[in-house]
Enzyme design. Structure first.
Site, PDB file in Angstrom:
ATOM      1  N   TYR A  95       0.801  -1.231   0.000  1.00  6.19           N
ATOM      2  CA  TYR A  95       0.000   0.000   0.000  1.00  6.19           C
ATOM      3  C   TYR A  95       0.836   1.285   0.000  1.00  6.19           C
ATOM      4  O   TYR A  95       0.520   2.215  -0.751  1.00  6.19           O
ATOM      5  CB  TYR A  95      -1.032  -0.025   1.150  1.00  6.19           C
ATOM      6  CG  TYR A  95      -2.237  -0.857   0.744  1.00  6.19           C
ATOM      7  CD1 TYR A  95      -3.319  -0.260   0.113  1.00  6.19           C
ATOM      8  CD2 TYR A  95      -2.247  -2.228   0.928  1.00  6.19           C
ATOM      9  CE1 TYR A  95      -4.411  -1.017  -0.306  1.00  6.19           C
ATOM     10  CE2 TYR A  95      -3.331  -2.998   0.515  1.00  6.19           C
ATOM     11  CZ  TYR A  95      -4.409  -2.390  -0.100  1.00  6.19           C
ATOM     12  OH  TYR A  95      -5.479  -3.149  -0.528  1.00  6.19           O
ATOM     13  N   GLU A 137      -8.918  -7.029   3.865  1.00 13.00           N
ATOM     14  CA  GLU A 137      -8.162  -8.101   3.203  1.00 13.00           C
ATOM     15  C   GLU A 137      -7.547  -9.034   4.246  1.00 13.00           C
ATOM     16  O   GLU A 137      -7.498 -10.251   4.049  1.00 13.00           O
ATOM     17  CB  GLU A 137      -7.132  -7.489   2.236  1.00 13.00           C
ATOM     18  CG  GLU A 137      -7.853  -6.913   1.008  1.00 13.00           C
ATOM     19  CD  GLU A 137      -7.125  -5.823   0.244  1.00 13.00           C
ATOM     20  OE1 GLU A 137      -5.879  -5.754   0.319  1.00 13.00           O
ATOM     21  OE2 GLU A 137      -7.814  -5.009  -0.425  1.00 13.00           O
TER      22      GLU A 137
HETATM   23  C1  HEM Z   1      -6.325   2.095  -1.646  1.00 12.40           C
HETATM   24  C2  HEM Z   1      -5.648   1.769  -2.697  1.00 12.40           C
HETATM   25  C3  HEM Z   1      -6.195   0.952  -3.839  1.00 12.40           C
HETATM   26  C4  HEM Z   1      -7.326   1.135  -4.583  1.00 12.40           C
HETATM   27  C5  HEM Z   1      -8.379   2.226  -4.466  1.00 12.40           C
HETATM   28  C6  HEM Z   1      -7.368   0.080  -5.567  1.00 12.40           C
HETATM   29  C7  HEM Z   1      -8.373  -0.084  -6.509  1.00 12.40           C
HETATM   30  C8  HEM Z   1      -8.468  -1.137  -7.390  1.00 12.40           C
HETATM   31  C9  HEM Z   1      -9.544  -1.367  -8.316  1.00 12.40           C
HETATM   32  C10 HEM Z   1     -10.750  -0.465  -8.497  1.00 12.40           C
HETATM   33  C11 HEM Z   1      -9.285  -2.490  -8.981  1.00 12.40           C
HETATM   34  C12 HEM Z   1     -10.149  -3.149 -10.061  1.00 12.40           C
HETATM   35  C13 HEM Z   1     -11.035  -4.157  -9.362  1.00 12.40           C
HETATM   36  C14 HEM Z   1     -11.887  -4.936 -10.333  1.00 12.40           C
HETATM   37  O1  HEM Z   1     -11.398  -5.900 -10.896  1.00 12.40           O
HETATM   38  O2  HEM Z   1     -13.021  -4.574 -10.540  1.00 12.40           O
HETATM   39  C15 HEM Z   1      -8.040  -3.002  -8.484  1.00 12.40           C
HETATM   40  C16 HEM Z   1      -7.431  -4.133  -8.956  1.00 12.40           C
HETATM   41  C17 HEM Z   1      -6.125  -4.440  -8.684  1.00 12.40           C
HETATM   42  N1  HEM Z   1      -5.334  -3.870  -7.722  1.00 12.40           N
HETATM   43 FE1  HEM Z   1      -5.830  -2.357  -6.494  1.00 12.40          FE
HETATM   44  N2  HEM Z   1      -6.269  -0.701  -5.405  1.00 12.40           N
HETATM   45  C18 HEM Z   1      -5.527  -0.199  -4.379  1.00 12.40           C
HETATM   46  C19 HEM Z   1      -4.339  -0.705  -3.899  1.00 12.40           C
HETATM   47  C20 HEM Z   1      -3.614  -1.699  -4.511  1.00 12.40           C
HETATM   48  C21 HEM Z   1      -2.308  -2.153  -4.092  1.00 12.40           C
HETATM   49  C22 HEM Z   1      -1.542  -1.627  -2.889  1.00 12.40           C
HETATM   50  C23 HEM Z   1      -1.918  -3.125  -4.971  1.00 12.40           C
HETATM   51  C24 HEM Z   1      -0.621  -3.892  -4.995  1.00 12.40           C
HETATM   52  C25 HEM Z   1       0.446  -3.523  -5.546  1.00 12.40           C
HETATM   53  C26 HEM Z   1      -3.002  -3.287  -5.935  1.00 12.40           C
HETATM   54  C27 HEM Z   1      -3.015  -4.186  -6.967  1.00 12.40           C
HETATM   55  C28 HEM Z   1      -4.103  -4.453  -7.773  1.00 12.40           C
HETATM   56  C29 HEM Z   1      -4.102  -5.454  -8.831  1.00 12.40           C
HETATM   57  C30 HEM Z   1      -2.913  -6.329  -9.235  1.00 12.40           C
HETATM   58  C31 HEM Z   1      -5.383  -5.449  -9.401  1.00 12.40           C
HETATM   59  C32 HEM Z   1      -5.894  -6.305 -10.558  1.00 12.40           C
HETATM   60  C33 HEM Z   1      -5.444  -5.663 -11.827  1.00 12.40           C
HETATM   61  C34 HEM Z   1      -5.921  -6.381 -13.054  1.00 12.40           C
HETATM   62  O3  HEM Z   1      -6.472  -7.474 -12.978  1.00 12.40           O
HETATM   63  O4  HEM Z   1      -5.709  -5.795 -14.105  1.00 12.40           O
HETATM   64  N3  HEM Z   1      -4.000  -2.414  -5.619  1.00 12.40           N
HETATM   65  N4  HEM Z   1      -7.564  -2.171  -7.502  1.00 12.40           N
END
Ligand code: HEM
Ligand SMILES: Cc1cc2nc3c(=O)[nH]c(=O)nc-3n(C[C@H](O)[C@H](O)[C@H](O)COP(=O)(O)OP(=O)(O)OC[C@H]3O[C@@H](n4cnc5c(N)ncnc54)[C@H](O)[C@@H]3O)c2cc1C
Length: 393
Positions: A95, A137
């Site tokens: 994060y 989580e």
């Molecule tokens: C508060 C912070 C964060 C927000 C608001 C956020 C938001 C999101 C959203 C909206 C999605 C798409 C979900 C869906 O499939 O509908 C997502 C997917 C994802 N997030 Fe986060 N995220 C955050 C933090 C993180 C962190 C810290 C990581 C790790 C490095 C991360 C890694 C990912 C990955 C790998 C995906 C899937 C991407 C894909 O399948 O293309 N996120 N996140």
């Protein structure tokens, strides 16, 4: 708790984000992957190239900033993100990396508006959101680790059976290498699968819905071959693997699952969107109630009609199951020809009190949702899953 001042500053920044559009998230991802290339092992780089992930993150940030004083409205959206994160084992230490690149991006793109005061407010707001995600989580990880058959991070599974279901879809039965139990999944949930195809530069993680009811011993997924050139890194790799091959799985996750509430249920799918419907159907038909179940499925033609025999057998065995099919391209074996038109079966549907579950391409789901709304089905009774970053229909 955020101060009134922080809330106002963050809310006032929403128009800036909207003006900058997805430039913000594109810049953010370029920045993050150049500083932290190891994160390319976690992110789906095909979604990056198609822009779908940028759009999903951008929407989440804008929605968060907009609702920062009423986070309850984001509950569902956050749950979906938390489950997606859990399927890839996103950890607390990730994060600050993401937060740092987010602040860096805003500083670089809108330096004049992103004053130290605005920066402070955004840092505070991000910390709160990160905290909510980390807590949610952590609860999912605890559940996965502490329940019978559960585990943490990846676990090795062997492909014990490979079963073609149609011209494009093959099922894979996945049994843990350690032969121990596997944790129960809710009907409709998915697995995160991590592989490293020989030609790929990074590991790849994809989600696949579990296409059978929980049995405590193994999981089954059913994967569609991607035919577009240069696409299909993971699906085509899985199709190339033989029985006996080993792949890595994260525990089941996902917030699209059957709500057991004794209401009549309608399952609606197109193409490989069938997969989450199958365990839902098995669960519904194995309960002792006499509740009506309807399954509507659309596909291109008989060659692409997966699980047809299984479904025809279920319909023959269970009088309370009504099963209707549509072949877009025509041909023998379907009840209807062309695109799915709900009005053709509307009289048989529980429009007033039923729950509707939809899965398939976004265009299909949007069209079906519109048809259901036009038939006066309340939006709250329509549930759907996008096989990619979430999109509003
Ligand atoms: C508060 C912070 C964060 C927000 C608001 C956020 C938001 C999101 C959203 C909206 C999605 C798409 C979900 C869906 O499939 O509908 C997502 C997917 C994802 N997030 Fe986060 N995220 C955050 C933090 C993180 C962190 C810290 C990581 C790790 C490095 C991360 C890694 C990912 C990955 C790998 C995906 C899937 C991407 C894909 O399948 O293309 N996120 N996140
Ligand atoms: C919750 C969930 C459940 C799912 N369940 C299933 C399931 O049960 N069965 C199933 O088969 N799939 C399922 N999927 C989809 C699956 O996760 C994969 O997305 C799918 O198999 C394609 O991955 P891939 O690596 O084979 O293709 P990728 O290589 O990731 O390509 C996928 C798509 O990305 C686009 N793309 C790739 N490269 C580019 C580029 N350079 N430029 C522009 N666009 C590009 C193309 O549109 C391509 O078709 C599910 C997804 C989710 C999120």
């Amino acid at each position: 708790m955020l101060s009134e001042k922080t809330i106002n500053i963050v809310k006032n920044t929403v128009p800036l984000l909207a003006q900058a559009g997805t430039v913000v998230t594109e810049h953010f991802y370029n920045r993050m992957f150049s500083h932290n290339p190891e994160l390319q092992d976690i992110f789906n780089m095909a979604n990056q190239r198609s822009g779908r992930q940028q759009f999903a993150l951008f929407n989440a940030l804008a929605a968060y900033a907009q609702n920062i004083d009423n986070l309850a409205v984001l509950k569902e959206a956050l749950a979906r993100i938390n489950h997606k994160h859990a399927s890839m084992h996103i950890l607390p230490e990730h994060y600050p990396i993401v937060g740092g690149h987010l602040i860096g991006t805003l500083k670089e793109l809108i330096p004049e508006q992103f004053t130290p005061e605005v920066e402070y407010a955004w840092r505070e707001a991000y910390a709160l959101l990160a905290d909510i995600c980390i807590t949610e989580e952590a609860a999912l990880y605890e559940h996965n680790k502490n329940n019978h058959g559960g585990w943490s991070g990846t676990r090795q599974f062997v492909i014990t059976k490979k079963q073609p279901e149609s011209a494009l879809v093959t099922s894979f039965t996945l049994t843990p290498v350690d032969s121990k139990a596997v944790i129960t999944h809710k009907p409709g949930q998915y697995l995160g699968i991590k592989v490293k195809p020989e030609e790929a530069q990074y590991s790849e993680i994809r989600q696949y819905s579990i296409s059978q009811q929980s049995n405590g011993e193994n999981y089954r997924i059913s994967v569609k071959k991607e035919l577009l050139p240069a696409a299909g890194i993971v699906s085509n790799y899985l199709h190339s693997l033989d029985e006996g091959s080993v792949i890595e799985l994260y525990p089941p996750a996902g917030d699209f699952f059957l709500r057991v509430n004794n209401k009549p249920v309608v399952l609606i799918s197109a193409g490989v969107g069938q997969t989450p419907m199958l365990p839902m159907l098995q669960t519904l038909l194995s309960d002792t109630s006499n509740q009506a179940v309807t399954y509507l499925h659309a596909c291109e033609n008989a060659q692409q009609h997966s699980f047809n025999q299984f479904l025809a057998d279920q319909a023959a065995m269970h009088e309370r199951l009504n099963y209707y099919t549509w072949f877009n391209q025509g041909g023998e074996g379907a009840d209807f020809i062309g695109l799915m038109n709900i009005s053709a079966v509307a009289q048989q549907l529980p429009l007033v009190d039923g729950d509707f579950y939809i899965c398939g391409p976004s265009g299909f789901m949007a069209a079906i949702k519109q048809q259901l709304l036009a038939l006066d089905v309340d939006a709250e009774r329509i549930h759907y899953e996008v096989f990619g970053p979430h999109q509003a229909l």
